[in-house]
Write a protein that holds these residues in place. Structure first.
Motif, PDB file in Angstrom:
ATOM      1  N   ARG A  55       0.900  -1.326  -0.038  1.00  0.00           N
ATOM      2  CA  ARG A  55      -0.220  -0.068   0.081  1.00  0.00           C
ATOM      3  C   ARG A  55       0.833   1.149  -0.089  1.00  0.00           C
ATOM      4  N   HIS A  60       0.474   5.036   6.580  1.00  0.00           N
ATOM      5  CA  HIS A  60      -0.092   4.941   7.997  1.00  0.00           C
ATOM      6  C   HIS A  60      -0.640   3.532   8.353  1.00  0.00           C
ATOM      7  N   HIS A  65      -4.884   1.104  14.828  1.00  0.00           N
ATOM      8  CA  HIS A  65      -6.264   1.853  14.366  1.00  0.00           C
ATOM      9  C   HIS A  65      -7.195   1.005  15.246  1.00  0.00           C
ATOM     10  N   ALA A  66      -8.155   1.940  15.569  1.00  0.00           N
ATOM     11  CA  ALA A  66      -9.544   1.542  16.183  1.00  0.00           C
ATOM     12  C   ALA A  66     -10.523   2.270  15.575  1.00  0.00           C
ATOM     13  N   ARG A 124      -5.140  -2.733  11.344  1.00  0.00           N
ATOM     14  CA  ARG A 124      -5.971  -1.916  10.156  1.00  0.00           C
ATOM     15  C   ARG A 124      -5.867  -2.653   8.821  1.00  0.00           C
ATOM     16  N   ALA A 147      -4.536   2.203 -10.785  1.00  0.00           N
ATOM     17  CA  ALA A 147      -5.044   3.186 -11.658  1.00  0.00           C
ATOM     18  C   ALA A 147      -4.665   4.366 -10.897  1.00  0.00           C
ATOM     19  N   ALA A 186     -11.367  10.565  -2.599  1.00  0.00           N
ATOM     20  CA  ALA A 186     -11.085  10.003  -1.402  1.00  0.00           C
ATOM     21  C   ALA A 186      -9.434   9.486  -1.402  1.00  0.00           C
ATOM     22  N   ALA A 187      -8.489  10.234  -1.975  1.00  0.00           N
ATOM     23  CA  ALA A 187      -7.241   9.970  -2.141  1.00  0.00           C
ATOM     24  C   ALA A 187      -6.360  10.303  -0.756  1.00  0.00           C
ATOM     25  N   TYR A 215       3.988   9.588  15.993  1.00  0.00           N
ATOM     26  CA  TYR A 215       3.681   8.442  16.545  1.00  0.00           C
ATOM     27  C   TYR A 215       4.566   7.201  16.075  1.00  0.00           C
ATOM     28  N   ILE A 330     -13.761  13.679   0.459  1.00  0.00           N
ATOM     29  CA  ILE A 330     -14.106  13.091   1.664  1.00  0.00           C
ATOM     30  C   ILE A 330     -12.977  12.267   2.379  1.00  0.00           C
ATOM     31  N   ASP A 332      -9.655  12.351   4.624  1.00  0.00           N
ATOM     32  CA  ASP A 332      -8.480  13.126   4.850  1.00  0.00           C
ATOM     33  C   ASP A 332      -8.110  14.065   3.775  1.00  0.00           C
ATOM     34  N   GLY A 342      -8.328   9.001  17.259  1.00  0.00           N
ATOM     35  CA  GLY A 342      -8.893   7.841  16.479  1.00  0.00           C
ATOM     36  C   GLY A 342     -10.202   8.208  15.846  1.00  0.00           C
ATOM     37  N   ARG A 343     -10.182   9.285  15.112  1.00  0.00           N
ATOM     38  CA  ARG A 343     -11.372   9.841  14.596  1.00  0.00           C
ATOM     39  C   ARG A 343     -11.591   9.926  13.143  1.00  0.00           C
TER      40      ARG A 343
END
Ligand SMILES: Cc1cc2nc3c(=O)[nH]c(=O)nc-3n(C[C@H](O)[C@H](O)[C@H](O)COP(=O)(O)OP(=O)(O)OC[C@H]3O[C@@H](n4cnc5c(N)ncnc54)[C@H](O)[C@@H]3O)c2cc1C
Length: 504
Positions: A55, A60, A65-66, A124, A147, A186-187, A215, A330, A332, A342-343
């Motif tokens: 990925r 990250h 992740h939660a 995650r 792509a 959503a990139a 982190y 949408i 980040d 964690g939002r």
């Protein structure tokens, strides 16, 4: 058939926000194509996804992740079959009672609403791999992998209004245009689409604030997954000032530890990335030491580090008017948050629902932009503002802690005492107050909703008035050693940063 359902929709990015968008739109009967730069997940197991899913687009991916309760509710209510698959793959539900201090746990009696405060947690890669596989089975979602979107297609109407008409993407060595009625960006946090739109004249502005931390995450696997260390009085997450720590139980006997270090702690951030130092620190944190002990678990990864953490809100409208039409960022790409809270994934899930409802509610492109961004502001802005406020305060505290000349004023001492000697013991001693706090933490209620109930305020004030001595049993136990002891134990200088500050 409803003409709206025939709109050509492109979603750029098949990460968390892209997947929630695809699922929400598909649920409403729409067809869409997801353009994703990375390859699909391996067809095998959660372990294989963790070890080998490539990925490049999500730096990250292998940090802890939660999913907060807000997202848990969204999955539970809209995608019960996805929830079953997540749980079958080993994702865990941490319920309200699981997180209570042991003193409150003893007499805990569930009340309606407690089921709405459940965290979903796992690596995650497992959460995303199962979501991706589920989305891949929906007939109206088409994935184009490999792509890479390299440009955005726009035009201006007679009134000079900018609108998006598609994107340009490179796939299998070929570059082609993908035309669309609606493009969803959503990139992720490094998306360039807004920059491209600004180059085309969109004039989109943004506000940013540093999260103030770095982190560091390491993954482990229990020798015996059925034999997790028992909970103790010392929580698996806490704040020592110079380190914030969190233990994330995950799927299939795995767990991860995240240590967040204030940016100003230069010595620590340099040293912590060495696995032996990371483990030595964990061994001194009573809330996690039993987990990372060699007789309990073994490390499964190096220490992943991540900096440049910022919060960012992009303004896609000005005085309620859209800067660009037929384009919906949408996740980040439009709102970034400090990972500590964690939002981010919940923000993305909430926004995906808002987008699906907006597109169903009107055909008017201007009205769609207005409605979508108004809904994001209504649902998310308070949580964003509250987080930025807390981050700025934490950054100030970290700086003051290193400044030998710092002397807190009356106001600062009062705030500290209210937080530490009133709110903290009051919440730890009263399950209803804890409920009220956790509902905001989970984004089920707006931030600080507890303070609007006079009964809660009076409980907090009564606790403060009782004084430290009589509240002694309500304070959290010591979470770990002090800064000097910790830094010295891993061979770092506890004074270097203070000296640097003094000479600055
Ligand atoms: C260290 C860290 C820990 C976090 N922990 C939590 C947590 O515990 N809980 C939580 O809710 N949130 C957490 N977050 C936030 C959360 O990870 C993000 O909010 C979430 O990933 C946002 O999803 P996204 O889809 O917008 O971006 P991403 O998940 O980053 O996905 C973007 C996707 O777009 C693809 N892409 C990018 N560019 C292109 C292109 N040009 N063409 C095609 N495809 C492209 C990428 O490959 C990727 O698949 C954390 C964040 C960080 C940094």
């Amino acid at each position: 058939m409803n003409a709206r359902l025939n709109e050509r929709i492109l979603v750029v990015g098949g990460g968390i926000a892209g997947l929630w968008t695809a699922l929400a739109l598909a649920r409403k009967g729409r067809e869409l194509t997801v353009l994703e730069r990375d390859p699909p997940p391996p067809e095998a197991s959660a372990d294989e996804a963790f070890e080998s899913w490539e990925r490049k687009g999500v730096g990250h991916l292998r940090h802890s992740h939660a999913f907060l309760a807000r997202l848990h509710i969204l999955i539970r209510d809209n995608y019960p079959d996805l929830m079953e698959e997540l749980l079958a793959a080993g994702c865990r539900e941490l319920k309200f009672a699981d997180g209570l201090p042991l003193t409150l746990q003893e007499n805990y009696k569930p009340v309606p609403g407690d089921q709405d405060m459940t965290i979903l947690t796992s690596r995650r890669t497992t959460l995303e791999f199962i979501m991706r596989r589920y989305a891949g089975r929906q007939q109206n979602i088409r994935f184009e992998t490999g792509a890479l979107v390299r440009g955005i297609l726009t035009e201006k109407d007679a009134a000079g209004q900018l609108r998006v008409t598609g994107v340009t993407a490179e796939q299998n060595g070929e570059t082609r245009d993908w035309l669309a009625d609606i493009v969803v960006d959503a990139a992720g946090k490094n998306s360039q689409m807004i920059e491209w739109l600004n180059e085309a004249g969109a004039d989109i502005t943004e506000e940013t604030e540093r999260a103030g931390i770095l982190y560091f995450t390491r993954h482990y696997r229990l020798h015996d997954p059925k034999n997790e260390p028992a909970r103790t009085k010392i929580p698996g997450a806490g704040d020592l000032g110079f380190i914030k720590y969190g233990l994330f139980p995950a799927d299939n006997g795995c767990f991860s530890i995240t240590l967040a270090v204030p940016e100003i702690e230069m010595e620590l951030r340099r040293g912590i990335v060495r696995p032996e130092n990371f483990d030595k620190i964990c061994a001194q944190l009573p809330g996690v030491a039993a987990w990372t002990a060699p007789e309990t678990s073994e490390p499964q990864s190096r220490v992943f580090g991540m900096g440049e953490l910022i919060s960012r809100w992009r303004h896609m409208t000005k005085n309620g008017e859209a800067r660009v039409l037929n384009f919906f960022p949408i996740g980040d790409s439009v709102i970034r948050t400090n990972p500590l809270y964690g939002r981010g994934c919940s923000f993305a899930g909430v926004a995906a629902e808002a987008l699906a409802e907006t597109l169903d509610s009107t055909d008017d492109a201007r009205e769609r932009a207005r409605l979508y961004h108004a809904q994001l502001a209504k649902e998310l802005r308070q949580h964003y503002d509250d987080m930025v406020k807390q981050d700025l305060a934490a950054t100030r505290r970290a700086k003051n802690a290193l400044d030998p000349n710092y002397k807190p004023g009356v106001k600062a001492r009062l705030f500290k005492s209210f937080a530490e000697d009133a709110i903290l013991p009051a919440v730890r001693g009263d399950v209803d107050l804890m409920r009220a706090f956790m509902r905001s933490f989970h984004m089920v209620d707006a931030p600080n909703t507890w303070a609007r109930d006079p009964r809660n305020v009076s409980k907090v004030l009564r606790t403060w008035a009782r004084g430290k001595k009589r509240n002694a049993g309500l304070y959290p136990p010591k979470l770990g050693p002090g800064r000097t002891e910790m830094l010295t134990s891993i061979g770092l200088s506890p004074t270097a940063d203070k000296e640097r500050m003094q000479s600055a």
